[in-house]
Design a protein around this motif. Structure first.
Motif, PDB file in Angstrom:
ATOM      1  N   ARG A 175      56.463  41.528  84.209  1.00  0.00           N
ATOM      2  CA  ARG A 175      56.572  41.730  82.761  1.00  0.00           C
ATOM      3  C   ARG A 175      57.721  42.674  82.414  1.00  0.00           C
ATOM      4  O   ARG A 175      58.519  42.391  81.520  1.00  0.00           O
ATOM      5  N   CYS A 176      57.803  43.775  83.105  1.00  0.00           N
ATOM      6  CA  CYS A 176      58.790  44.789  82.751  1.00  0.00           C
ATOM      7  C   CYS A 176      60.218  44.260  82.908  1.00  0.00           C
ATOM      8  O   CYS A 176      61.077  44.521  82.072  1.00  0.00           O
ATOM      9  N   CYS A 194      51.922  52.752  77.694  1.00  0.00           N
ATOM     10  CA  CYS A 194      52.674  52.451  78.927  1.00  0.00           C
ATOM     11  C   CYS A 194      53.993  53.221  78.988  1.00  0.00           C
ATOM     12  O   CYS A 194      54.773  53.200  78.025  1.00  0.00           O
ATOM     13  N   SER A 243      57.214  51.041  78.289  1.00  0.00           N
ATOM     14  CA  SER A 243      57.254  50.170  77.105  1.00  0.00           C
ATOM     15  C   SER A 243      58.659  50.082  76.491  1.00  0.00           C
ATOM     16  O   SER A 243      59.035  49.046  75.966  1.00  0.00           O
ATOM     17  N   MET A 301      54.100  38.549  76.531  1.00  0.00           N
ATOM     18  CA  MET A 301      53.335  38.863  77.733  1.00  0.00           C
ATOM     19  C   MET A 301      52.983  37.602  78.531  1.00  0.00           C
ATOM     20  O   MET A 301      53.073  37.559  79.743  1.00  0.00           O
ATOM     21  N   ARG A 314      57.479  43.172  76.514  1.00  0.00           N
ATOM     22  CA  ARG A 314      57.036  43.816  75.278  1.00  0.00           C
ATOM     23  C   ARG A 314      58.055  43.652  74.164  1.00  0.00           C
ATOM     24  O   ARG A 314      57.680  43.539  72.989  1.00  0.00           O
ATOM     25  N   CYS A 363      60.546  47.494  78.622  1.00  0.00           N
ATOM     26  CA  CYS A 363      59.817  46.311  79.098  1.00  0.00           C
ATOM     27  C   CYS A 363      60.299  45.044  78.391  1.00  0.00           C
ATOM     28  O   CYS A 363      60.226  44.934  77.171  1.00  0.00           O
ATOM     29  N   ILE A 398      46.591  49.935  82.746  1.00  0.00           N
ATOM     30  CA  ILE A 398      47.336  49.743  81.486  1.00  0.00           C
ATOM     31  C   ILE A 398      47.896  48.317  81.374  1.00  0.00           C
ATOM     32  O   ILE A 398      47.613  47.606  80.410  1.00  0.00           O
ATOM     33  N   CYS A 399      48.645  47.898  82.349  1.00  0.00           N
ATOM     34  CA  CYS A 399      49.269  46.566  82.302  1.00  0.00           C
ATOM     35  C   CYS A 399      48.294  45.553  82.897  1.00  0.00           C
ATOM     36  O   CYS A 399      48.566  44.912  83.905  1.00  0.00           O
ATOM     37  N   VAL A 451      53.127  44.121  86.767  1.00  0.00           N
ATOM     38  CA  VAL A 451      53.947  45.117  86.066  1.00  0.00           C
ATOM     39  C   VAL A 451      55.428  44.742  86.166  1.00  0.00           C
ATOM     40  O   VAL A 451      56.149  44.714  85.161  1.00  0.00           O
ATOM     41  N   PRO A 456      47.442  43.865  77.740  1.00  0.00           N
ATOM     42  CA  PRO A 456      47.978  45.136  78.244  1.00  0.00           C
ATOM     43  C   PRO A 456      48.022  46.181  77.135  1.00  0.00           C
ATOM     44  O   PRO A 456      48.222  45.860  75.970  1.00  0.00           O
ATOM     45  N   ARG A 457      47.810  47.453  77.530  1.00  0.00           N
ATOM     46  CA  ARG A 457      47.821  48.560  76.555  1.00  0.00           C
ATOM     47  C   ARG A 457      49.243  49.140  76.484  1.00  0.00           C
ATOM     48  O   ARG A 457      49.506  50.247  76.939  1.00  0.00           O
ATOM     49  N   CYS A 458      50.132  48.351  75.900  1.00  0.00           N
ATOM     50  CA  CYS A 458      51.554  48.713  75.924  1.00  0.00           C
ATOM     51  C   CYS A 458      51.814  50.049  75.234  1.00  0.00           C
ATOM     52  O   CYS A 458      52.751  50.762  75.606  1.00  0.00           O
TER      53      CYS A 458
HETATM   54  S1  SF4 Z   1      54.961  47.579  78.133  1.00  0.00           S
HETATM   55 FE1  SF4 Z   1      53.089  46.392  78.217  1.00  0.00          FE
HETATM   56  S2  SF4 Z   1      53.621  44.486  79.293  1.00  0.00           S
HETATM   57 FE2  SF4 Z   1      55.291  45.956  79.621  1.00  0.00          FE
HETATM   58  S3  SF4 Z   1      54.795  46.881  81.622  1.00  0.00           S
HETATM   59 FE3  SF4 Z   1      53.937  48.185  79.993  1.00  0.00          FE
HETATM   60  S4  SF4 Z   1      51.819  47.470  79.698  1.00  0.00           S
HETATM   61 FE4  SF4 Z   1      52.937  45.910  80.859  1.00  0.00          FE
END
Ligand code: SF4
Length: 401
Positions: free
Chosen positions: A176-177, A238, A241, A252, A247, A244, A227-228, A173, A233-235
């Protein structure tokens, strides 16, 4: 996100802590961290799974759950945790328990060192903390088997302290974020992730609400689990999002932790089940090494240039000869993928069966156990399946008309 350092974080930083730029990311602004923490708390309040260890603030119960959850899925852990808490509802009982009983309760969860460490830590808590799990981070960290992650989880969830956690889910998490670049296994990047995790939990501590520290840490873990996720990932669902980095550019892969697993090496073993007058020959593993102290049926590795007939004589002695296939098991231990062929074995000459069985016991350094006795012993995961097969065959025989 502006590249400004948080002043309240700065005042707590040791001089030698690496600077964010060196860690491969720009430190998010205090407002970005604050809004991230608040979004996570809000999301967790609505989406947290109802898990049994989340219904208590008992640090011992939380500690047991955190140890069981290492390397193990939630749905597997639930029945183990419930059984464990019924058997040892508080630290003193665990400290007094026989190791064999502790291992039996752990049977099938793997990584048995965790169970041994739990018991050793319980004994230390009884000796040094009057049977109460300490609330000071450094005292929790000093317990056997407790690392920075587990200490952080116990202190934040049970005592609402702003101690960060960093497991595989949280790492993904944060990477990526916040757009962490480079190999997150490198020490400097690893420290950067701890730095971010701590900055977030401190923001949560300052936000209105109760139990924010534990909730923030659990929100990060839950987000990574639900989620992530590693693949897709189910952005859309999230809470992070909007901020992030991965995203924003649909990148990713670029910001995914390096997760290549080592290739598993194949090995073949054969295990031998010898019955003598309703009892089975089993042996205890050495007190050190893999599956230390657990029980198993006599077995050995089948080398490429040797036959199973040679192996059975090598393991069980010369008096045992005939092999009857019983089952084949596949499992993985550390970096090995293991195929275990299981055979029922019979003494070569029926009139001498008892004497030959006793010779096999001496050759294997084993002992005889009845079916009830097998039920009480802690077996390795694979050999526990052999016991289950023997007991179910026994049940079928008993219920036959
Ligand atoms: S937006 Fe997507 S990639 Fe970014 S932290 Fe949330 S699920 Fe993960």
């Amino acid at each position: 996100m502006p590249g400004k350092k948080l002043s309240r974080e700065k005042s707590r930083e040791p001089e030698n802590r690496p600077r964010p730029a060196a860690m491969g990311f720009v430190l998010p602004s205090p407002s970005a961290l604050r809004s991230g923490a608040r979004r996570l708390l809000k999301w967790y309040a609505r989406n947290a799974r109802d898990l049994p260890w989340r219904r208590t603030r008992d640090p011992y119960a939380i500690w047991v759950s955190e140890v069981m959850l290492q390397q193990t899925q939630v749905k597997t852990v639930i029945p183990y945790w419930e059984r464990w808490m019924r058997a040892f509802p508080e630290v003193n009982g665990l400290a007094r328990a026989k190791l064999e009983r502790v291992l039996k309760l752990w049977e099938g969860l793997g990584y048995y060192r965790r169970a041994r460490n739990l018991r050793a830590a319980a004994q230390k808590i009884v000796q040094e903390h009057e049977g109460k799990v300490p609330a000071l981070f450094n005292e929790v960290l000093a317990l056997p088997g407790v690392g920075r992650y587990t200490a952080g989880a116990i202190c934040s969830i049970a005592f609402n302290q702003p101690t960060p956690v960093l497991d595989g889910n949280v790492r993904r998490v944060l990477t990526r974020c916040f757009g962490l670049r480079g190999d997150e296994r490198r020490a400097v990047a690893h420290q950067g992730l701890w730095f971010l995790a701590e900055a977030l939990v401190r923001q949560a501590a300052a936000a209105p609400g109760r139990r924010n520290c534990g909730n923030l840490n659990q929100a990060l873990m839950e987000l990574g689990a639900l989620i992530c996720v590693p693949g897709n990932p189910r952005c859309d669902a999230c809470p992070l999002s909007l901020q992030c980095v991965a995203r924003q550019g649909n990148r990713m892969e670029k910001f995914s932790p390096v997760g290549s697993r080592p290739t598993l090496l194949a090995r073949r073993f054969a295990a031998f089940v010898l019955e003598n007058e309703g009892r089975y020959l089993v042996r205890q593993r050495p007190v050190t090494g893999v599956n230390a102290g657990l029980w198993e049926f006599p077995n050995g590795e089948v080398k490429p240039d040797a036959s199973r007939d040679c192996l059975v004589r090598e393991v069980m002695g010369p008096g045992v000869l005939s092999l009857q296939p019983m089952m084949v098991l596949q499992h993985a231990i550390t970096r090995y993928r293991i195929t275990l062929e299981v055979f029922k074995v019979h003494p070569s000459r029926a009139p001498d069966a008892h004497r030959l069985a006793d010779a096999a016991r001496r050759a294997t350094n084993g002992c005889w156990r009845s079916r009830q006795g097998l039920k009480r012993l802690p077996f390795t995961a694979a050999h526990g399946k052999i016991v289950a097969r023997l007991l179910s065959a026994d049940d079928r025989l008993r219920s036959a008309p």
